[in-house]
Enzyme design. Structure first.
Site, PDB file in Angstrom:
ATOM      1  N   TYR A  33      -6.218  10.144   4.324  1.00  0.00           N
ATOM      2  CA  TYR A  33      -4.830  10.448   3.954  1.00  0.00           C
ATOM      3  C   TYR A  33      -4.858  11.432   2.767  1.00  0.00           C
ATOM      4  O   TYR A  33      -5.933  11.805   2.286  1.00  0.00           O
ATOM      5  CB  TYR A  33      -4.062   9.154   3.677  1.00  0.00           C
ATOM      6  CG  TYR A  33      -3.828   8.387   4.961  1.00  0.00           C
ATOM      7  CD1 TYR A  33      -2.650   8.560   5.686  1.00  0.00           C
ATOM      8  CD2 TYR A  33      -4.806   7.553   5.494  1.00  0.00           C
ATOM      9  CE1 TYR A  33      -2.445   7.902   6.892  1.00  0.00           C
ATOM     10  CE2 TYR A  33      -4.619   6.896   6.704  1.00  0.00           C
ATOM     11  CZ  TYR A  33      -3.438   7.072   7.398  1.00  0.00           C
ATOM     12  OH  TYR A  33      -3.249   6.426   8.594  1.00  0.00           O
ATOM     13  N   GLN A  77       0.852  -1.191   0.000  1.00  0.00           N
ATOM     14  CA  GLN A  77       0.000   0.000   0.000  1.00  0.00           C
ATOM     15  C   GLN A  77       0.887   1.241   0.000  1.00  0.00           C
ATOM     16  O   GLN A  77       1.722   1.404   0.889  1.00  0.00           O
ATOM     17  CB  GLN A  77      -0.884  -0.004   1.239  1.00  0.00           C
ATOM     18  CG  GLN A  77      -1.841   1.177   1.274  1.00  0.00           C
ATOM     19  CD  GLN A  77      -2.754   1.150   2.498  1.00  0.00           C
ATOM     20  OE1 GLN A  77      -2.287   1.127   3.626  1.00  0.00           O
ATOM     21  NE2 GLN A  77      -4.048   1.141   2.251  1.00  0.00           N
ATOM     22  N   ARG A 135      -8.876  -7.776  10.481  1.00  0.00           N
ATOM     23  CA  ARG A 135      -8.757  -8.308  11.840  1.00  0.00           C
ATOM     24  C   ARG A 135      -8.933  -9.822  11.922  1.00  0.00           C
ATOM     25  O   ARG A 135      -8.273 -10.477  12.730  1.00  0.00           O
ATOM     26  CB  ARG A 135      -9.763  -7.601  12.752  1.00  0.00           C
ATOM     27  CG  ARG A 135      -9.376  -6.174  13.025  1.00  0.00           C
ATOM     28  CD  ARG A 135     -10.529  -5.380  13.550  1.00  0.00           C
ATOM     29  NE  ARG A 135     -11.602  -5.282  12.566  1.00  0.00           N
ATOM     30  CZ  ARG A 135     -12.749  -4.678  12.776  1.00  0.00           C
ATOM     31  NH1 ARG A 135     -12.993  -4.147  13.950  1.00  0.00           N
ATOM     32  NH2 ARG A 135     -13.660  -4.615  11.822  1.00  0.00           N
TER      33      ARG A 135
HETATM   34  C1  LIG Z   1      -4.558  -2.733  13.508  1.00  0.00           C
HETATM   35  C2  LIG Z   1      -5.112  -2.126  12.251  1.00  0.00           C
HETATM   36  C3  LIG Z   1      -4.284  -1.368  11.422  1.00  0.00           C
HETATM   37  C4  LIG Z   1      -4.779  -0.825  10.222  1.00  0.00           C
HETATM   38  N1  LIG Z   1      -3.921  -0.172   9.364  1.00  0.00           N
HETATM   39  C5  LIG Z   1      -4.358   0.185   8.128  1.00  0.00           C
HETATM   40  C6  LIG Z   1      -3.451   0.684   7.154  1.00  0.00           C
HETATM   41  O1  LIG Z   1      -2.242   0.811   7.365  1.00  0.00           O
HETATM   42  N2  LIG Z   1      -3.964   1.022   5.923  1.00  0.00           N
HETATM   43  C7  LIG Z   1      -5.296   0.867   5.620  1.00  0.00           C
HETATM   44  O2  LIG Z   1      -5.710   1.170   4.512  1.00  0.00           O
HETATM   45  N3  LIG Z   1      -6.167   0.397   6.530  1.00  0.00           N
HETATM   46  C8  LIG Z   1      -5.731   0.024   7.761  1.00  0.00           C
HETATM   47  N4  LIG Z   1      -6.616  -0.526   8.647  1.00  0.00           N
HETATM   48  C9  LIG Z   1      -8.032  -0.725   8.242  1.00  0.00           C
HETATM   49  C10 LIG Z   1      -8.189  -2.100   7.603  1.00  0.00           C
HETATM   50  O3  LIG Z   1      -7.471  -2.203   6.405  1.00  0.00           O
HETATM   51  C11 LIG Z   1      -9.655  -2.413   7.282  1.00  0.00           C
HETATM   52  O4  LIG Z   1     -10.104  -1.417   6.393  1.00  0.00           O
HETATM   53  C12 LIG Z   1     -10.540  -2.476   8.523  1.00  0.00           C
HETATM   54  O5  LIG Z   1      -9.868  -3.137   9.590  1.00  0.00           O
HETATM   55  C13 LIG Z   1     -11.858  -3.202   8.248  1.00  0.00           C
HETATM   56  O6  LIG Z   1     -11.631  -4.529   7.855  1.00  0.00           O
HETATM   57  P1  LIG Z   1     -11.851  -5.787   8.879  1.00  0.00           P
HETATM   58  O7  LIG Z   1     -13.238  -5.651   9.421  1.00  0.00           O
HETATM   59  O8  LIG Z   1     -11.660  -6.992   8.020  1.00  0.00           O
HETATM   60  O9  LIG Z   1     -10.816  -5.668   9.956  1.00  0.00           O
HETATM   61  C14 LIG Z   1      -6.138  -1.037   9.866  1.00  0.00           C
HETATM   62  C15 LIG Z   1      -6.973  -1.798  10.713  1.00  0.00           C
HETATM   63  C16 LIG Z   1      -6.468  -2.342  11.879  1.00  0.00           C
HETATM   64  C17 LIG Z   1      -7.380  -3.188  12.733  1.00  0.00           C
END
Ligand SMILES: Cc1cc2nc3c(=O)[nH]c(=O)nc-3n(C[C@H](O)[C@H](O)[C@H](O)COP(=O)(O)O)c2cc1C
Length: 394
Positions: free
Chosen positions: A176, A101, A352
């Protein structure tokens, strides 16, 4: 083929063949001390690859030193290409593909190494995120800043190709820089970079075009976009459909549909619990710690978790474009994967659930598991600032 069979079947992303349709989405790892990818980062992605995903994504890599949210963050440069090459080799040896990314934080920065301690963004503003860290203001970008940043994205993408990544993901979401240009509340420019959606899209599309020129016609480029920023005055679904249509016309290979604005609505991104106690524990800035302690529950809004929390909005985009779409948000179970396929999304992205169970996809494929153990406690969000992202249930 039934819908669940489809999840585990190979799929193409431009010239790239993925062994299945599950993408580990970017979750910031906190495993690049000094901005250099560590062995822990390599192990993290190797484990995800060994666990069965089709493609894993190295999270937020800034395109330049000034694109970092804070000083310790990784930014793309020739010196780290050999280490990144180790990472891509490790993932490939487990049969998965790997994307990175690429992003720029814009005004959302605490990086005190910024020239004049000022971040940059579409318009002048107070930088609420960096205020306590000594980066109180952002200045409006000049034409020269915009042109230079487009080149930074292009150079970073070329280095990603050199490091043998299989794809790049351009970060157009989560508040961002490119998302700040798309958001009416943060882009108050009156020139050709602000105002109408066409104007607000000009910078992200210039980035996409230059990145395409650098990586060539066969290399997959994904974009992560917001369905909604999640606050009044932010990007709304009607315009985010327009964003997807313009990206499709400009030749993006897939769109990852997300939402939320890190500096304003951080928990709109993931939903579920706010781990305030843990966030206070890991906060290094004393002032910020105090603010979190006394005002955290007021300034950080909570959003209840439910499975497939972006599905309703993502459906509206699905109806409007033909470009491959990646459904994201609260995907935890075989049922959820099946729904995504039935609803005509080509890919799914999971964050997650795969932090909690890196081998979930193999276990699901073998019939040994039907859902993740993730409880959306969101403590992994604090862990990334402690010793690197991990599931606290381990
Ligand atoms: C610990 C953590 C770090 C994250 N860091 C980023 C990141 O660096 N870039 C990004 O686009 N999204 C980031 N996200 C968001 C996730 O990519 C995703 O959009 C969000 O967790 C929802 O998906 P999920 O329900 O499968 O966790 C982060 C989420 C978590 C939990």
């Amino acid at each position: 083929m039934d819908d669940i069979g489809k999840v585990f079947s190979p799929a193409r992303l431009r010239a790239l063949e993925l062994r299945n349709r599950v993408i580990k989405t970017a979750t910031y790892e906190g495993m690049s001390p000094g901005g250099v990818p560590s062995d822990a980062l390599i192990r993290h992605h190797r484990d995800l690859a060994a666990g069965g995903v089709g493609m894993t994504t190295v999270a937020y890599c800034a395109v330049s030193p000034n694109g970092r949210t804070f000083k310790e963050q990784m930014y793309m440069r020739a010196e780290i290409v050999p280490k990144l090459r180790e990472l891509t080799d490790a993932v490939h040896s487990e049969g998965a593909a790997v994307s990175i990314q690429l992003g720029h934080c814009g005004y959302f920065s605490r990086n005190t190494a910024l020239p004049g301690r000022r971040s940059i963004g579409p318009s002048f503003r107070i930088n609420e995120y960096g205020l306590m860290s000594g980066v109180p203001f952002a200045r409006a970008m000049t034409m020269a800043d915009i042109a230079a940043t487009v080149e930074e994205f292009a150079t970073a993408a070329a280095l990603a190709v050199r490091a043998k990544f299989d794809a790049v993901e351009l970060h157009l979401g989560h508040g961002y820089l490119l998302s700040q240009f798309l958001c009416p509340a943060t882009n108050r420019r009156r020139d050709q970079w602000g105002g109408s959606l066409d104007n607000r899209m000009r910078f992200p599309l210039a980035v996409l075009r230059r990145v395409r020129e650098q990586v060539g016609p066969d290399f997959p480029i994904l974009a992560k976009t917001n369905l909604r920023d999640g606050f009044k005055g932010g990007l709304e679904l009607e315009e985010s459909i327009g964003v997807a249509q313009r990206l499709e016309a400009a030749g993006v290979d897939a769109i990852v549909l997300s939402g939320g604005f890190t500096s304003k609505t951080p928990f709109y991104l993931f939903r579920g619990a706010r781990p305030l106690k843990e966030m206070i524990e890991v906060e290094k800035n004393r002032l910020q710690k105090l603010v979190l302690r006394f005002f955290g529950s007021r300034v950080i809004k909570e959003y209840p978790f439910h499975e497939l929390f972006f599905l309703d909005q993502a459906r509206a985009v699905r109806r409007a474009v033909r470009v491959p779409l990646v459904l994201l948000g609260g995907i935890l179970s075989l049922d959820n994967l099946e729904t995504a396929m039935r609803e005509s999304f080509e890919f799914v992205a999971m964050g997650r659930a795969l932090i909690a169970d890196p081998d979930l996809i193999n276990r699901m494929r073998r019939g040994e598991a039907t859902r993740s153990r993730c409880t959306s406690c969101n403590k992994c969000v604090a862990e990334m600032d402690r010793n690197g992202v991990r599931c606290v249930l381990d």
